[in-house]
Design an enzyme around this catalytic site. Structure first.
Site, PDB file in Angstrom:
ATOM      1  N   ARG A 117       0.988  -1.273   0.167  1.00 11.38           N
ATOM      2  CA  ARG A 117      -0.119  -0.026  -0.105  1.00 11.38           C
ATOM      3  C   ARG A 117       0.849   1.174  -0.085  1.00 11.38           C
ATOM      4  O   ARG A 117       0.362   2.393  -0.310  1.00 11.38           O
ATOM      5  CB  ARG A 117      -1.132  -0.042   0.981  1.00 11.38           C
ATOM      6  N   GLU A 154       4.518 -12.347  13.886  1.00  7.08           N
ATOM      7  CA  GLU A 154       4.171 -13.248  15.061  1.00  7.08           C
ATOM      8  C   GLU A 154       4.508 -14.348  15.014  1.00  7.08           C
ATOM      9  O   GLU A 154       5.000 -15.024  16.067  1.00  7.08           O
ATOM     10  CB  GLU A 154       2.497 -12.979  14.889  1.00  7.08           C
TER      11      GLU A 154
END
Length: 230
Positions: A117, A154
Site C-alpha cells: 500500500r 508473530e
C-alpha cells in the site's frame, strides 16, 4: 505514465498495519506548485495556507472514508480497509495533499514505499515534491541485484528488499506505508535505507494503531500519521 498521474492530480484538491484488535471509533487548492527543476508542476494544483480547521476537516474526511471490516483476516481483528478511501477522489486527494504539504520543503530526495500500500501513496507524493520513488518489496519480486532486511512476524520472519543503487549515500528519505501496527516492517525499511547511507528523515503513515506501540520500534526516527485508531 507521467501524463496519467498529471491528469489524475488535476482533479484532486491537492494542496498505520491494517489490522486492529479493537474497534476504532495534516488556502485555495494547490495552484501551480512551483517546483524546482526536478519537480513536476501539475496544472490546477495550488499552494494554500492551511488553517487548523481546514486540516481538521480534511483529516475527518479521510477518516470517514476508511472502512473497518470486523474479523478479517481472522476472528477478533478489525481490518482497516483503505480501498474505500481510494474510491473517494476528495479523500484520496486530501491524503496526498497533506503529505505533500509536509515534505515539499524538506529537501527529500527519496520516497520509499513499503509493499504494497506504500506503492499507492508514495508515487504521487514523490512526483509532487520532486523526489524519486523507491519500492521496498517482498523477497523475489525485484529483478535486479538487491539488499534485504529481515524482520519478525508473530510467527516466523519475513524480509523486504531494495535494488542495489536505487538509494545513494546521503539521500534524504521518507518511508511511506498506509498503516503502522507493531512497527516491524517500518523498522526494517529504516534499517535497509540506513545501511546504504541514506538519512531517514521520517516515517509516514495514514493510520496508526497506537495500542500496538509500533512507533517505539523506530528507534527515534520521527513518525507522522494522519489518523490514530485508538
Amino acid at each position: 505514465m507521467l501524463a496519467t498521474w498529471a491528469t489524475s492530480l488535476q482533479s484532486l484538491s491537492l494542496p498505520h498495519s491494517r489490522l486492529s484488535p479493537v474497534p476504532s471509533s495534516p488556502s485555495s487548492q494547490l495552484d501551480s506548485l512551483n517546483l524546482t527543476t526536478h519537480r513536476r508542476s501539475f496544472p490546477g494544483v495550488s499552494t494554500r495556507l492551511m488553517t487548523s480547521s481546514d486540516e481538521k476537516h480534511r483529516i475527518e474526511r479521510i477518516a470517514s472514508s476508511i472502512r473497518v471490516i470486523p474479523n478479517f483476516p481472522k476472528p477478533g481483528i478489525m481490518f482497516q480497509d483503505i480501498t474505500t478511501l481510494l474510491l473517494d477522489p476528495n479523500a484520496f486527494g486530501d491524503t496526498v495533499e497533506l503529505f505533500v504539504e509536509r515534505y515539499r520543503d524538506q529537501r527529500i530526495s527519496v520516497v520509499a514505499g513499503v509493499e504494497a500500500r506504500g506503492f499507492i501513496f508514495g508515487p504521487p507524493i514523490a512526483l509532487a515534491i520532486g523526489a524519486k520513488f523507491v519500492p521496498l518489496r517482498k523477497p523475489k519480486k525485484l529483478p535486479g541485484e538487491v539488499i534485504s532486511e529481515e524482520y519478525s512476524l508473530e510467527y516466523g520472519t519475513d524480509k523486504i528488499e531494495m535494488h542495489v543503487g536505487a538509494v545513494q549515500p546521503n539521500d534524504r528519505a521518507i518511508v511511506i506505508d498506509d498503516l503502522i501496527a507493531t512497527g516491524g516492517t517500518l523498522c526494517a525499511a529504516v534499517k535497509l535505507l540506513e545501511r546504504v547511507g541514506a538519512v531517514v528523515v521520517e516515517c509516514a503513515c495514514v493510520i496508526e494503531l497506537p495500542e500496538l506501540n509500533g512507533r517505539e520500534k523506530l528507534g527515534g526516527i520521527p513518525l507522522f500519521v494522519l489518523i490514530n485508531r485508538a
